[in-house]
Design a protein around this motif. Structure first.
Motif, PDB file in Angstrom:
ATOM      1  N   ILE A   1       0.837  -1.200   0.000  1.00 20.32           N
ATOM      2  CA  ILE A   1       0.000   0.000   0.000  1.00 20.32           C
ATOM      3  C   ILE A   1       0.875   1.254   0.000  1.00 20.32           C
ATOM      4  CG2 ILE A   1      -1.565   1.357   1.453  1.00 20.32           C
ATOM      5  CD1 ILE A   1      -3.010  -1.225   2.131  1.00 20.32           C
ATOM      6  N   THR A   2       1.924   1.280   0.806  1.00 17.41           N
ATOM      7  CA  THR A   2       2.804   2.459   0.822  1.00 17.41           C
ATOM      8  C   THR A   2       3.506   2.632  -0.522  1.00 17.41           C
ATOM      9  OG1 THR A   2       4.551   1.136   1.845  1.00 17.41           O
ATOM     10  CG2 THR A   2       3.199   2.476   3.305  1.00 17.41           C
ATOM     11  N   LYS A   3       3.851   1.522  -1.165  1.00 16.34           N
ATOM     12  CA  LYS A   3       4.471   1.607  -2.490  1.00 16.34           C
ATOM     13  C   LYS A   3       3.492   2.185  -3.514  1.00 16.34           C
ATOM     14  CE  LYS A   3       5.616  -1.754  -5.679  1.00 16.34           C
ATOM     15  NZ  LYS A   3       6.096  -3.072  -6.049  1.00 16.34           N
ATOM     16  N   ILE A   4       2.241   1.727  -3.469  1.00 20.66           N
ATOM     17  CA  ILE A   4       1.215   2.244  -4.385  1.00 20.66           C
ATOM     18  C   ILE A   4       0.963   3.718  -4.105  1.00 20.66           C
ATOM     19  CG2 ILE A   4      -1.240   2.101  -4.984  1.00 20.66           C
ATOM     20  CD1 ILE A   4      -1.044  -0.916  -4.483  1.00 20.66           C
ATOM     21  N   HIS A   5       0.906   4.085  -2.821  1.00 21.70           N
ATOM     22  CA  HIS A   5       0.633   5.482  -2.459  1.00 21.70           C
ATOM     23  C   HIS A   5       1.784   6.403  -2.876  1.00 21.70           C
ATOM     24  CE1 HIS A   5      -1.009   8.871  -0.320  1.00 21.70           C
ATOM     25  NE2 HIS A   5       0.135   9.024   0.319  1.00 21.70           N
ATOM     26  N   ASP A   6       3.017   5.921  -2.797  1.00 21.79           N
ATOM     27  CA  ASP A   6       4.146   6.742  -3.240  1.00 21.79           C
ATOM     28  C   ASP A   6       4.107   6.986  -4.743  1.00 21.79           C
ATOM     29  OD1 ASP A   6       5.050   6.901  -0.657  1.00 21.79           O
ATOM     30  OD2 ASP A   6       6.520   5.277  -0.872  1.00 21.79           O
ATOM     31  N   GLU A   7       3.656   5.992  -5.503  1.00 24.44           N
ATOM     32  CA  GLU A   7       3.554   6.153  -6.953  1.00 24.44           C
ATOM     33  C   GLU A   7       2.354   7.003  -7.353  1.00 24.44           C
ATOM     34  OE1 GLU A   7       3.393   2.249  -8.577  1.00 24.44           O
ATOM     35  OE2 GLU A   7       5.421   1.742  -7.922  1.00 24.44           O
ATOM     36  N   HIS A   8       1.224   6.805  -6.666  1.00 28.45           N
ATOM     37  CA  HIS A   8      -0.021   7.503  -6.998  1.00 28.45           C
ATOM     38  C   HIS A   8      -0.624   8.089  -5.728  1.00 28.45           C
ATOM     39  CE1 HIS A   8       0.148   5.557 -10.901  1.00 28.45           C
ATOM     40  NE2 HIS A   8       0.346   4.408 -10.278  1.00 28.45           N
ATOM     41  N   PRO A   9      -0.191   9.278  -5.302  1.00 27.51           N
ATOM     42  CA  PRO A   9      -0.707   9.835  -4.043  1.00 27.51           C
ATOM     43  C   PRO A   9      -2.157  10.285  -4.106  1.00 27.51           C
ATOM     44  CG  PRO A   9       0.824  11.351  -5.080  1.00 27.51           C
ATOM     45  CD  PRO A   9       0.851  10.106  -5.890  1.00 27.51           C
ATOM     46  N   ASP A  10      -2.756  10.325  -5.305  1.00 26.64           N
ATOM     47  CA  ASP A  10      -4.147  10.750  -5.407  1.00 26.64           C
ATOM     48  C   ASP A  10      -5.130   9.597  -5.242  1.00 26.64           C
ATOM     49  OD1 ASP A  10      -3.205   9.701  -7.813  1.00 26.64           O
ATOM     50  OD2 ASP A  10      -4.741  10.725  -8.982  1.00 26.64           O
ATOM     51  N   MET A  11      -4.639   8.373  -5.061  1.00 24.53           N
ATOM     52  CA  MET A  11      -5.524   7.217  -4.903  1.00 24.53           C
ATOM     53  C   MET A  11      -6.032   7.116  -3.474  1.00 24.53           C
ATOM     54  SD  MET A  11      -4.045   3.964  -6.868  1.00 24.53           S
ATOM     55  CE  MET A  11      -4.044   3.821  -8.617  1.00 24.53           C
ATOM     56  N   GLY A  12      -7.326   6.870  -3.340  1.00 28.47           N
ATOM     57  CA  GLY A  12      -7.919   6.602  -2.048  1.00 28.47           C
ATOM     58  C   GLY A  12      -7.889   5.110  -1.754  1.00 28.47           C
TER      59      GLY A  12
END
Length: 139
Positions: A63-74
């Motif tokens: 999840i942190t990896k996904i959030h770092d790539e796409h910070p606009d994702m909820g």
């Protein structure tokens, strides 16, 4: 940040650090001062992570990896990405709980072309042909 459901983790860590620094402090006195049972401290000390805890840690790293790539994702879109790209089938509530523990929030994208305030950078501006020099024949 630990994802386990232990309530007094900070107290347990403080007792462990104090007892490691100074061997003259007794564990029972520190536990009594913190207001927790000595048996609860020793249970926490000998705790081994379960498979579910390890899975939560793995999901949290993803999840942190996904959030770092796409910070606009909820959390909903993160869950969709986990299922589609990483083949991890999880519930929305689990992803939301992990995001709250890790303090992961999406950045909100605002649209500036609403009807109540003008757009700061409009895509199209019509040419001003009339220049407000017109008269109406009707009354």
């Amino acid at each position: 940040m630990n994802l386990t459901k232990t309530l007094n983790t900070t107290k347990y860590l403080a007792i462990k650090e104090l007892s490691d620094e100074n061997k003259t402090y007794s564990i029972s006195a520190l536990c009594e001062f913190a207001g927790i049972a000595r048996s609860a401290y020793y249970k926490w000390l000998g705790h081994v992570n379960s498979d579910n805890d390890n899975l939560n840690e793995r999901i949290a790293d993803t999840i942190t990896k996904i959030h770092d790539e796409h910070p606009d994702m909820g959390y909903r879109r993160i869950r969709d990405t986990l299922a589609h790209d990483y083949k991890i089938a999880v519930n929305d509530k689990r992803v939301l709980r992990i995001c709250r523990k890790k303090k992961i929030q999406s950045y909100i994208k605002h649209r500036y072309n609403c009807c109540t305030k003008p757009a700061s950078d409009p895509a199209y501006v019509a040419e001003n042909i009339l220049n407000r020099e017109f008269k109406s024949d009707m009354m």
